[in-house]
Write a protein that holds these residues in place. Structure first.
Motif, mmCIF file in Angstrom:
data_model
loop_
_atom_site.group_PDB
_atom_site.id
_atom_site.type_symbol
_atom_site.label_atom_id
_atom_site.label_comp_id
_atom_site.label_asym_id
_atom_site.label_seq_id
_atom_site.Cartn_x
_atom_site.Cartn_y
_atom_site.Cartn_z
ATOM 1 N N VAL A 150 2.472 -11.171 12.211
ATOM 2 C CA VAL A 150 1.225 -11.562 11.532
ATOM 3 C C VAL A 150 0.249 -12.134 12.562
ATOM 4 O O VAL A 150 0.294 -11.780 13.743
ATOM 5 N N MET A 151 -0.624 -12.968 12.111
ATOM 6 C CA MET A 151 -1.603 -13.598 12.998
ATOM 7 C C MET A 151 -2.038 -14.910 12.345
ATOM 8 O O MET A 151 -1.722 -15.133 11.182
ATOM 9 N N PRO A 152 -2.725 -15.768 13.058
ATOM 10 C CA PRO A 152 -3.172 -17.015 12.427
ATOM 11 C C PRO A 152 -4.097 -16.715 11.248
ATOM 12 O O PRO A 152 -4.869 -15.752 11.300
ATOM 13 N N ILE B 287 7.525 -20.780 6.868
ATOM 14 C CA ILE B 287 7.833 -19.339 6.916
ATOM 15 C C ILE B 287 8.654 -18.943 5.689
ATOM 16 O O ILE B 287 8.443 -17.876 5.109
ATOM 17 N N ASP B 288 9.567 -19.826 5.262
ATOM 18 C CA ASP B 288 10.382 -19.506 4.082
ATOM 19 C C ASP B 288 9.494 -19.271 2.864
ATOM 20 O O ASP B 288 9.739 -18.374 2.063
ATOM 21 N N GLU B 289 8.463 -20.101 2.741
ATOM 22 C CA GLU B 289 7.608 -20.026 1.551
ATOM 23 C C GLU B 289 6.832 -18.705 1.492
ATOM 24 O O GLU B 289 6.609 -18.162 0.425
ATOM 25 N N GLN C 95 -5.380 -19.522 -0.735
ATOM 26 C CA GLN C 95 -4.935 -20.857 -0.338
ATOM 27 C C GLN C 95 -5.791 -21.504 0.751
ATOM 28 O O GLN C 95 -5.860 -22.723 0.841
ATOM 29 N N PHE C 96 -6.426 -20.674 1.568
ATOM 30 C CA PHE C 96 -7.114 -21.271 2.716
ATOM 31 C C PHE C 96 -8.408 -21.992 2.344
ATOM 32 O O PHE C 96 -8.960 -22.722 3.154
ATOM 33 N N THR C 97 -8.892 -21.775 1.105
ATOM 34 C CA THR C 97 -10.085 -22.540 0.698
ATOM 35 C C THR C 97 -9.771 -24.034 0.680
ATOM 36 O O THR C 97 -10.660 -24.853 0.858
ATOM 37 N N ALA D 293 3.167 -28.211 18.214
ATOM 38 C CA ALA D 293 2.012 -27.949 17.337
ATOM 39 C C ALA D 293 1.843 -26.426 17.388
ATOM 40 O O ALA D 293 1.218 -25.890 18.298
ATOM 41 N N LEU D 294 2.466 -25.762 16.435
ATOM 42 C CA LEU D 294 2.540 -24.291 16.488
ATOM 43 C C LEU D 294 1.915 -23.678 15.238
ATOM 44 O O LEU D 294 1.994 -24.253 14.141
ATOM 45 N N GLY D 295 1.339 -22.512 15.414
ATOM 46 C CA GLY D 295 0.819 -21.763 14.279
ATOM 47 C C GLY D 295 -0.097 -22.620 13.418
ATOM 48 O O GLY D 295 -1.052 -23.230 13.902
HETATM 49 N N1 CAA Z 1 8.749 -22.750 8.657
HETATM 50 C C1 CAA Z 1 9.896 -23.080 8.028
HETATM 51 N N2 CAA Z 1 10.907 -23.744 8.626
HETATM 52 C C2 CAA Z 1 10.771 -24.067 9.919
HETATM 53 C C3 CAA Z 1 9.604 -23.746 10.650
HETATM 54 C C4 CAA Z 1 8.554 -23.066 9.961
HETATM 55 N N3 CAA Z 1 7.399 -22.756 10.551
HETATM 56 N N4 CAA Z 1 9.747 -24.182 11.928
HETATM 57 C C5 CAA Z 1 10.957 -24.776 11.989
HETATM 58 N N5 CAA Z 1 11.587 -24.698 10.783
HETATM 59 C C6 CAA Z 1 12.911 -25.226 10.440
HETATM 60 C C7 CAA Z 1 14.037 -24.350 10.989
HETATM 61 O O1 CAA Z 1 14.264 -23.251 10.134
HETATM 62 C C8 CAA Z 1 15.180 -25.336 11.019
HETATM 63 O O2 CAA Z 1 15.662 -25.479 9.700
HETATM 64 P P1 CAA Z 1 17.284 -25.523 9.461
HETATM 65 O O3 CAA Z 1 17.736 -26.769 10.183
HETATM 66 O O4 CAA Z 1 17.387 -25.627 7.973
HETATM 67 O O5 CAA Z 1 17.821 -24.277 10.050
HETATM 68 C C9 CAA Z 1 14.508 -26.660 11.373
HETATM 69 O O6 CAA Z 1 13.109 -26.480 11.079
HETATM 70 C C10 CAA Z 1 14.628 -27.005 12.858
HETATM 71 O O7 CAA Z 1 14.162 -25.904 13.603
HETATM 72 P P2 CAA Z 1 15.016 -25.186 14.769
HETATM 73 O O8 CAA Z 1 16.473 -25.349 14.508
HETATM 74 O O9 CAA Z 1 14.496 -23.797 14.895
HETATM 75 O O10 CAA Z 1 14.614 -26.103 16.006
HETATM 76 P P3 CAA Z 1 14.519 -25.652 17.553
HETATM 77 O O11 CAA Z 1 14.261 -26.891 18.314
HETATM 78 O O12 CAA Z 1 15.682 -24.803 17.921
HETATM 79 O O13 CAA Z 1 13.207 -24.713 17.626
HETATM 80 C C11 CAA Z 1 10.902 -24.125 17.196
HETATM 81 C C12 CAA Z 1 11.941 -25.262 17.375
HETATM 82 C C13 CAA Z 1 10.745 -23.375 18.521
HETATM 83 C C14 CAA Z 1 9.585 -24.792 16.808
HETATM 84 C C15 CAA Z 1 11.396 -23.156 16.097
HETATM 85 O O14 CAA Z 1 11.749 -23.915 14.951
HETATM 86 C C16 CAA Z 1 10.365 -22.147 15.679
HETATM 87 O O15 CAA Z 1 10.135 -21.175 16.367
HETATM 88 N N6 CAA Z 1 9.720 -22.368 14.504
HETATM 89 C C17 CAA Z 1 8.767 -21.418 13.952
HETATM 90 C C18 CAA Z 1 7.433 -21.490 14.667
HETATM 91 C C19 CAA Z 1 6.477 -20.474 14.087
HETATM 92 O O16 CAA Z 1 6.690 -19.280 14.138
HETATM 93 N N7 CAA Z 1 5.340 -20.968 13.521
HETATM 94 C C20 CAA Z 1 4.308 -20.114 12.941
HETATM 95 C C21 CAA Z 1 4.477 -19.991 11.470
HETATM 96 S S1 CAA Z 1 3.378 -18.813 10.745
HETATM 97 C C22 CAA Z 1 1.913 -19.627 10.505
HETATM 98 O O17 CAA Z 1 1.761 -20.772 10.864
HETATM 99 C C23 CAA Z 1 0.832 -18.825 9.800
HETATM 100 C C24 CAA Z 1 -0.533 -19.434 9.707
HETATM 101 O O18 CAA Z 1 -1.354 -19.285 10.598
HETATM 102 C C25 CAA Z 1 -0.987 -20.160 8.524
#
Ligand code: CAA
Length: 258
Positions: free
Chosen positions: A137-139, A68-70, A84-86, A106-108
């Protein structure tokens, strides 16, 4: 020596292992990590010693999504130009079977990566979800398409629209994963199954995988034609001769992958 920064790659007993390796950020998938993953898969696909590839994550997650940061400051045009998705698309061209071993989240994008695997073995405490909706957003790496083809519209809608996390038991019931396994046995059981596949004639495995993938996109008619040609093609292999000869001679076959 691991030449990668974001993954760990190893090989043993006919199996290739790719492990996502950013445990501090729950294996959040940044763009260089995708490049490394795709290249590692392609290298294993060209490596005759590797018959089956296992994808897993280090630490307490398989992957908690795209980084997400990126992407938080990205604009639409940046993303269009980056295209990027290619890179993800190249995963669909891997010929060898891929088994995902999923523990933790296993998220997103992490779930999307899991859905690129041919089979999924998950720890009983794994959880799966598409939280993108909560980020506005969405996947973007196939989630809406692959999940819907896999489990149907209604269930995919529930998963994708709610952003909720689902348990391994639910994923098993809906046919997203093949097995839900005690966490401490996940890798052992996955490897055991992978070794079974590794002992089979590689060309059969290759063409079965290819044919099953076509079933997802082709009409039944087109798929049947595709299957038939692959069936005929296997009769050009030494392994077909050996497999059938061994059956007639009541002995174990020795497959060569030719
Ligand atoms: N991107 C960047 N950093 C992430 C991350 C992500 N997707 N998921 C977790 N992290 C990082 C956190 O920022 C944290 O970093 P710091 O220690 O530096 O603060 C570290 O991982 C540990 O995470 P948490 O402290 O949040 O751990 P938790 O156990 O409290 O929660 C979690 C776990 C529920 C998975 C939570 O981290 C979370 O909600 N993460 C994001 C999930 C998300 O939204 N994913 C979708 C991304 S968008 C996408 O994927 C688009 C696409 O289709 C291509």
């Amino acid at each position: 020596m691991n030449k990668h920064e974001y993954i760990a790659v190893s090989e043993r007993d006919g199996l290739g292992f790719i492990e996502l390796n950013r445990p501090k950020v729950l294996n959040a998938i940044n763009r260089p990590m995708v490049s490394e993953i795709v290249e590692a898969f392609e290298e294993f696909d060209r490596n005759d010693n590797v018959k089956v590839i296992i994808l897993s994550g280090k630490g307490r997650a398989f992957a908690a999504g795209a980084d997400i940061d990126e992407m938080s400051e990205d604009g639409a045009i940046d993303l269009e130009l980056l295209n990027q998705f290619t890179e993800w698309d190249r995963l669909a061209w891997i010929k060898k079977p891929i088994i995902g071993a999923v523990q933790g989240f296993a998220l997103g994008g992490g779930f999307e990566l899991a859905l690129c695997c041919d089979m999924l073995f998950a720890a009983e405490d794994a959880s799966f979800g598409f939280p993108e909706v909560n980020l506005g957003v969405m996947p973007g790496a196939g989630g809406t398409q692959r999940l819907t083809k896999l489990i149907g519209k209604s269930r995919a809608m529930e998963w994708l629209l709610s952003g909720d996390r689902f348990t391994a038991a639910q994923a098993l019931q809906w046919g997203v994963i093949n097995r839900a396994i005690a966490p401490e046995l996940l890798m052992e059981e996955t490897e055991k199954f992978a070794k079974k596949l590794a002992s089979k004639p590689p060309l059969s495995i290759r063409l079965i995988k290819e044919s099953v993938h076509k079933a997802v996109d082709y009409s039944l008619y087109e798929g049947m034609q595709y299957e038939r040609k692959n069936f005929y093609l296997l009769f050009a292999s030494e392994d077909q001769k050996e497999g059938m000869k061994a059956f007639v001679e009541k002995r174990k076959p020795h497959f060569k992958g030719k």
